[in-house]
Every structure is written in C-alpha cells, then in structure tokens.
Scaffold this active site. Structure first.
Site, PDB file in Angstrom:
ATOM      1  N   CYS A 102       6.398   5.584   2.774  1.00  0.00           N
ATOM      2  CA  CYS A 102       5.392   5.059   3.696  1.00  0.00           C
ATOM      3  C   CYS A 102       6.048   4.634   5.008  1.00  0.00           C
ATOM      4  CB  CYS A 102       4.661   3.873   3.058  1.00  0.00           C
ATOM      5  SG  CYS A 102       3.508   3.030   4.164  1.00  0.00           S
ATOM      6  N   GLU A 175       0.582   9.616   0.180  1.00  0.00           N
ATOM      7  CA  GLU A 175       0.412   9.333   1.605  1.00  0.00           C
ATOM      8  C   GLU A 175      -0.255  10.515   2.321  1.00  0.00           C
ATOM      9  OE1 GLU A 175       0.634   7.003   3.631  1.00  0.00           O
ATOM     10  OE2 GLU A 175       1.964   5.457   2.888  1.00  0.00           O
TER      11      GLU A 175
END
Length: 502
Positions: A102, A175
């Site tokens: 992330c 993600e």
C-alpha cells in the site's frame, strides 16, 4: 483507513524497541492522511453520512490487513500465542509484508501523477492528494517501511519468507482491485476490451515468438539439440541413420554460422539506414526491408547447406518446446485471452523459427492449443529431420504478407481490431500495419531502423494518458495503424493490463 491505524497499534505492541520509532512515524503519517481525506471530502462537498454502502474491495483489503495482524491467515500465529520476542518480530514482519504494498503503490502513483501534471496549467481536483503522496515525508515513510521489513526478515527461514511473499502479492492484488472497482464518470480507453461486443467485433492478436515470448532464441535451442544428440567423433553410425557430423564438428560449424550471421546482419542494417532521419513513410521502409529479406533468406540457405539441422529427432524437439522458458506473464496473458468469456478473439504467432513443432509443443504444454502457429517447418524421414526447411516465413516481407493474408481471410461481418506484439526489425512492418503495435524488449537495431525512418516509440503508459485526454476532450478513441507510432512496454504485465485489465 481506520483498520490501517489499528495495524500499526498492534505492531507497536509486537515490536522491539529499535522498530518503535519508525512505526510511530508511520502511525503519525496515517493520522495525517485521515485528516487530508476529511478536508478533501469537505472541499468536494460530499456528505459521507449519505454513503451507506462501503466498496466491497475496500472491505476485502482492510479485512485482510486485520486478519494478518491478528493471526487469522494461514501460517501466521495469533498475537496472544506468541511466546518469544522472535515470534513477535516474525508476525510483525508478516503484517508489514501486507502493509508495505500500500505504501509503495501510493508513493509510486503520486510520483507518476505528479509527472503527468508538469505541463498542465489547470488546477487538478486531486492536487492535494498528489501533493501528499509525493511529499518528502510520505516518500520517506514508504522507504522506511521497506527498510524495516527487510530488517525484520533477515532472521526468517525460507518458508517464512515465502509467507511474506504471498502476503505481499495478495495485498498488491487487493490494492489493484480497489482501484479498478472505483466508479468511472467518463469514457475510458483502457482496458482495450472494455467496449468489445463479441456479436459485432473480433479481436485479433498477433505476436512474434523468439525473444518476444521466449527468453532464448529458438535457433540456438535447435542447434543445441543437434549438438547434444549428435554422435561423438569416435562413434560409428548405423546404416539406417542419416549421416551426421560429430558433436564437435557441429559445435564448430554452428559457431562459424552464428558469427557470420551476426556480422553480416549488422552490416545489412547499416546499409539500409538513411544517412539522416526522414519523415515516416511506410513504403520507403518496406522497400528498405526488402534488402534485409534477401539477407535472411541467404542466411537460412547457409544453415540448410551446412547440415547442422540434419538428424534431429522430433521427440527431442517437442521435449525442448515443453521446457522452453517464456517471459513472465506471457503464458498468463494468452491463456486469459483464449479463455475469457464474452471475448471473440484469436491469437496468431508469426515466427522465423525453423521448426513450427517447437512452438506448438511450447504452447500445448501450457494448455494453449487454440493458438495458431505460422512458422517454417522441418522436413522429416519418419521422426528424423532431413536438414531441409519448408520455408514459409523468412523475412519481414514474408511476415507482413502472412499478417495481411490472415486479416483478409477473417470474418468480414465483424469489425476487427488488430494488435501486433514484437521485439525485432523483422516485426517492424507488422507492428506498423496493426491497429496497435506493441514493442517488447530493448532491441537496439529495431529502435535505430525505426527512428531513422521516422517511427515514433512511445512508452505505453504516457501514450494511453494522452489518448485518454483526447477521448475526454471529444476526440476519437479508435485506434488506427500505419501512423508511424509504436508503443513500448517493459513486461507482459503491461500488455495484460492494457488489453484485458486485471
């Protein structure tokens, strides 16, 4: 974002003293990020109280982070069961393995967006977001997170490192799913198949094989098979066998042929280049590459006359094809093309490879039987090669003729979109004839010839951004070949994302 803060709080409880300062800094960054999001919401006049449905992709990722930190994923112990400092460090490493993608992705995207904004004088609605993720503080946090993960992983076993790798990949996948699941409020040019209607459209993918799909050129593979399976100098050959050179003589002969080809190829390339760069003209390039075609055919004749390909067993060729190493992502791309629902697509391989059986076995071993292979073929007596080649594709001119013939014989009732993927000068005409030409690899001769003849090589990502801007501003999103523009990529993953998405 709240679950991410909880992750860091949990890490604070697990870590050793040396790691706590870094984690405290990361925790502060997360809190600042939350404040930024609140200010953006107010700026955009969005009432979050009215949003009662949380994006499922967001839930999946935050649940994954919490599950990792709390020991609810395979191979990770729950914090309450950690008896030693080493075990606490190990779970902290696992948690960082799920968190680091992330940080890295946002730091990367911020930089990419900032670069695209350099020449844009208009204010951007996401400028604060971009500024935050390109700030020195956030970029430093991303680096510190990675460094901390490296530090905590030093003492881990290979099995434990495998767990971190799986967590990392899963986090990055989630993600990507998060970004691709966001609603779009304008037409987009990617993925390419977004507007595909199988009832009306047909998608035609063409690709070179050697070094585009493979890590090693097939001619070297075939020569090595011949050398390895050839008789030793002191071995008597059976009368039923085709007369063959010894392995030592084969290796020597192949070395001479290889050096001669490389030297004369470079000379041929030099001879067809214009002294100064010219404007793009397909016909002029076509005429120049006819000289290269003559060279390729003469080189193939030398190989046949040398006898180096005589006596190779078909089974050895098939086994070599099955073991042939392909570039990462190549197999997955073709497999998803041929198996994707609601996609009317076919794949054609156009190759100079001397033996189409090698290519077919490479794809068949990967359950890609639907791929159409167009290449030269060995002639066999039984299952033993005679050393002769059935010549089908020897040159850039042969390739582009085969390319055009396939298109001419395609279903005329459907609208075709053609993509050609290649890596060498031999692919240049096909790349330019296709609606979209994609260059993989880093062939210097391809770039030199193309550039001197006015071909533009544009990295795919900025090329798509420009195309997207034109589309939003009322331009056409259609693709048109023979305009002298080719798109370059660094991997098959880029091709997959462009054409099929994730």
């Amino acid at each position: 974002m709240l679950p991410k803060i909880l992750i860091f709080l949990r890490l604070l409880l697990m870590h050793d003293d040396d790691a706590k300062p870094v984690i405290s800094k990361l925790r502060t960054d997360i809190l600042d990020e939350l404040k930024l999001h609140d200010s953006l919401v107010q700026e955009w006049s969005t009432d979050l109280a009215k949003v009662d449905v949380v994006n499922s992709a967001t839930v999946k990722y935050t649940d994954f982070l919490l599950a990792t930190a709390s020991g609810k994923v395979e191979g990770v112990k729950a914090p309450g069961k950690l008896a030693t400092p080493f075990e606490r460090t190990k779970v902290a490493a696992y948690t960082l393995g799920a968190m680091t993608p992330c940080m890295r992705l946002y730091a990367f995207l911020g930089k990419e967006f900032q670069e695209l904004q350099k020449d844009n004088e208009d204010s951007h609605p996401y400028q604060k977001w971009i500024d935050n993720y390109t700030s020195e503080s956030f970029q430093a946090s991303a680096v510190q997170t990675e460094e901390l993960l490296d530090k905590l992983s030093v003492s881990l076993t290979g099995e434990e490192l495998d767990i971190i790798e799986k967590l990392y990949h899963q986090a990055m996948k989630l993600e990507i799913e998060f970004f691709t699941s966001q609603p779009l409020f304008q037409p987009t040019v990617v993925p390419l198949m977004k507007e595909h209607n199988p009832e009306e459209d047909q998608f035609m993918i063409f690709s070179d094989f050697d070094l585009t799909c493979t890590v090693v050129d097939s001619s070297a593979i075939l020569a090595e098979i011949a050398i390895v399976t050839a008789p030793k100098s002191d071995q008597n050959q059976l009368e039923t066998q085709l007369a063959r050179m010894s392995s030592a003589d084969l290796r020597s002969t192949w070395g001479v042929l290889s050096r001669q080809f490389t030297e004369e190829y470079e000379q041929c390339i030099e001879s067809i280049l214009p002294i100064e760069k010219v404007d793009f003209n397909y016909e002029h390039l076509h005429n120049a590459l006819e000289q290269l075609s003559d060279f390729e055919k003469k080189a193939n004749n030398r190989v046949i006359e040398s006898g180096v390909l005589k006596g190779i067993n078909l089974e050895d060729i098939k086994k070599a094809g099955e073991r042939l190493l392909l570039h990462e992502g190549c197999t997955a791309f073709f497999k998803n093309v041929v198996t994707k629902e609601n996609l009317n697509a076919n794949v054609h391989i156009l190759s100079y490879c001397w033996c189409g059986d090698l290519i077919r076995s490479a794809f068949s071993a990967r359950d890609l039987h639907q791929i159409n292979v167009h290449a030269n073929e060995f002639t066999f007596e039984g299952s033993i090669s005679t050393g002769e080649i059935v010549k089908k594709l020897e040159s850039p001119i042969d390739k582009v003729q085969a390319f055009n013939d396939i298109i001419s014989n395609s279903n005329k009732d459907k609208k075709s979109l053609t993509v050609y993927i290649g890596d060498s000068v031999g692919d240049l005409l096909c790349l330019l004839e296709a609606d979209i030409g994609i260059v993989v690899g880093s062939s210097s001769s391809l770039r030199r010839v193309g550039t001197q003849f006015g071909v533009s090589f544009i990295p795919l990502y900025p090329g798509l951004v420009k195309k997207q801007k034109e589309n939003v501003e009322g331009g056409s999103s259609c693709w048109k070949g023979s305009n002298g523009i080719l798109y370059t990529v660094s991997s098959w993953a880029e091709i997959h994302a462009f054409i099929l998405g994730w």
